[in-house]
Write a protein that holds these residues in place. Structure first.
Motif, PDB file in Angstrom:
ATOM      1  N   SER A 137       0.869  -1.216  -0.068  1.00 52.66           N
ATOM      2  CA  SER A 137      -0.043  -0.194  -0.164  1.00 52.66           C
ATOM      3  C   SER A 137       0.901   1.404  -0.060  1.00 52.66           C
ATOM      4  N   GLY A 138       0.093   2.210  -0.277  1.00 44.91           N
ATOM      5  CA  GLY A 138       0.852   3.759  -0.553  1.00 44.91           C
ATOM      6  C   GLY A 138      -0.405   4.614   0.366  1.00 44.91           C
ATOM      7  N   VAL A 139       0.133   5.718   0.814  1.00 49.24           N
ATOM      8  CA  VAL A 139      -0.744   6.776   1.704  1.00 49.24           C
ATOM      9  C   VAL A 139      -0.488   8.132   1.045  1.00 49.24           C
ATOM     10  N   ILE A 140      -1.348   8.794   0.583  1.00 50.57           N
ATOM     11  CA  ILE A 140      -1.128  10.206   0.333  1.00 50.57           C
ATOM     12  C   ILE A 140      -2.279  11.238   1.197  1.00 50.57           C
ATOM     13  N   GLY A 141      -1.535  12.095   1.721  1.00 50.80           N
ATOM     14  CA  GLY A 141      -2.520  12.937   2.619  1.00 50.80           C
ATOM     15  C   GLY A 141      -1.943  13.879   3.350  1.00 50.80           C
ATOM     16  N   THR A 142      -2.505  14.339   4.488  1.00 52.35           N
ATOM     17  CA  THR A 142      -2.090  15.475   5.121  1.00 52.35           C
ATOM     18  C   THR A 142      -0.761  15.683   5.931  1.00 52.35           C
ATOM     19  N   THR A 143      -0.327  14.223   6.350  1.00 51.63           N
ATOM     20  CA  THR A 143       0.776  14.349   6.847  1.00 51.63           C
ATOM     21  C   THR A 143       2.103  13.797   5.746  1.00 51.63           C
TER      22      THR A 143
END
Length: 530
Positions: A137-143
């Motif tokens: 998985s990969g995460v894209i966001g505020t942090t």
């Protein structure tokens, strides 16, 4: 990408310039100052600046094409590039960015999360579940952006299209199979996610925020709803021609998931049934023939939880996934985090992940700093740092901590400058009603005088309680608050969460709440020993 490909993906019409359909387009850009030779320059409109003002500058720098909402007259002192006229340059920019990088989002499963609060936590929980299910998985966001052991520091909750699709391209190249990304209201307003074939669209909740930008709750709500309807309804109209949606459906079928026919439309909709806006979205989506899975604790829903234990360290609950049961240990404090867990679990379940991986992913998830983060205590008191920066967020965080407070519940917070002023008095009132004592301080004052912001917070607080002090220096306020803590007390420090800077008059100074808290604790311990 060739010129003919650019015209096709944007749905534009060639207006002027040599019709060299095989001309190579070397990239996409929306900044006339930095456009490189051969890149397509998009004249974005609808923000503070009109990109058409910079078209001549882009042409002088060697732009390969100009994409514009209206025909432009360019000087004859340089070779005028072809002009492509489109109805919406922002949407065209997003579509072209995806096409330039080969539409990498079509080759992965992308789950988008929107809502006023909870987006970041849901993406982290969902990512953990996917990893436990054997996915990458990969995460894209505020942090920030996280994948393949890499971290890209945050700039915007949802990156601008050119950078976003470059990230998708690199994610795919490094083996990412599932992307969990936050979709902000601003991103929806500016069409940043146009063309992305979301396998799942998650709605967390709706409450007041960003009214400085949207002007009214109605406009803000419509923008959130846009994620579920305007894009999806158009994809249904064009079904058969949306290659991205079909590709995603094929991936789903390969994994043995039952929602493939709906992924061709708007992906599965994962909706909070305990939120009024969520219920309205679910009803409308079901009428449109979309696949909908609901979650909640109070209203009938497909996925729900029976909470068996709650403490300051987290929750234990029996999770019902459409009559498939599993037990979950969640090391996150508060009922609102149970909702976040339900959102992630519902999405994963709808995309074919089994209950064992879901339970394990929720148990082992490592969350970002500053999401109701429990910091080392002092003198028998507990200290939490939270990103809560809206009335609803602050209320939920205080509500989460109150049952576990055996002494006094303290709240330290501020409100950002040059942002929605209407929520300042509201947050002051919430703190007054829910906390025993408040420390009112600065958040990111930006270009406003901190004293002016504090006065607006105070106006709401004084309606219900005079138990507060106002200190514009946030670090000094934290030291002051920590020094008075006694056994059984809880201090909530809200507003900035894991942010590592404080913005004052256009300058971002190095600062974070956790470091300030740890320094304050050390000072208190040293003082007690002395």
């Amino acid at each position: 990408m060739r010129l003919k490909d650019l015209i096709k993906c944007t749905g534009g019409a060639l207006l002027a310039g040599k019709n060299d359909s095989e001309k190579d387009i070397t990239g996409v850009s929306c900044d006339g100052r930095y456009v490189k030779r051969g890149e397509a320059f998009f004249c974005l409109t609808g923000g503070n600046l009109d990109g058409r003002q910079f078209a001549a500058q882009a042409a002088e720098r060697g732009a390969g094409a100009i994409v514009t909402p209206t025909p432009l007259t360019l000087a004859d002192t340089f070779a005028a590039p072809p002009q492509i006229v489109v109805s919406d340059t922002r949407k065209a920019f997003a579509l072209a960015a995806g096409a330039y990088y080969g539409n990498p989002a079509e080759k992965m499963r992308v789950a988008g999360v929107t809502g006023t609060n909870g987006k970041t936590t849901v993406t982290y929980l969902l990512s953990s579940i996917f990893d436990c299910a054997g996915k990458t998985s990969g995460v894209i966001g505020t942090t920030g952006i996280f994948y393949a052991g890499r971290k890209i520091d945050p700039a915007l909750t949802t990156p601008d299209p050119a950078f976003l699709h470059k990230v998708f391209y690199d994610m795919k190249k490094t083996g990412v199979t599932d992307v969990c990304m936050e979709v902000s209201a601003h991103a929806l307003h500016y069409e940043k996610t146009a063309g992305i074939p979301f396998a799942a669209r998650i709605f967390t909740n709706f409450s007041q925020d960003h009214l400085d930008f949207f002007g009214s709750m109605s406009a803000y709500k419509k923008t959130k709803e846009k994620f579920f309807f305007s894009e999806c309804e158009k994809s249904v109209e064009n079904e058969g021609g949306n290659k991205g949606g079909n590709e995603t459906a094929k991936q789903t079928e390969t994994a043995g998931e039952p929602q493939s026919e709906n992924v061709k439309k708007g992906g599965v909709f994962v909706i909070n049934a305990d939120d009024e806006t969520g219920r309205n979205i679910a009803k409308r989506a079901q009428k449109n023939g979309e696949k909908v899975i609901t979650y909640g604790l109070e209203n009938p829903s497909d996925v729900f939880a029976v909470i068996t234990d709650e403490s300051v360290a987290g929750s234990k609950f029996l999770l019902n996934l459409s009559d498939r049961l599993c037990r979950v240990n969640l090391s996150l404090t508060g009922r609102h985090n149970v909702y976040n867990a339900l959102a992630a679990a519902s999405c994963a379940f709808a995309l074919g992940v089994d209950s064992v991986a879901i339970a394990e992913g929720l148990k082992t998830a490592r969350l970002p700093r500053g999401r109701l983060q429990r910091v080392r205590g002092v003198s028998g008191a507990e200290i939490f740092i939270d990103y809560a920066h809206t009335p609803d967020g602050l209320e939920k965080s205080l509500s989460a901590l109150r049952p576990f407070c055996k002494g006094k519940l303290y709240c330290l917070f501020g409100c950002g400058g040059n942002r929605d002023r209407g929520k300042r008095a509201q947050m002051g009132a919430i703190a007054a009603k829910m906390a025993d004592f408040s420390y009112l301080t600065s958040d990111n004052p930006r270009y406003e005088d901190p004293a002016d912001i504090l006065r607006e917070i105070e106006s709401g607080h004084r309606r219900f309680s005079e138990n507060y002090v106002a200190m514009s220096d946030r670090k000094k306020a934290i030291f002051y608050a920590v020094n008075f803590l006694k056994k059984g007390d809880i201090l909530l420090i809200a507003g900035k969460g894991g942010e590592e800077t404080q913005e004052i008059m256009g300058i971002k100074y190095e600062y974070d709440d956790e470091t300030a808290v740890r320094e304050a604790i050390a000072a208190k311990i040293a003082g007690e020993k002395g």
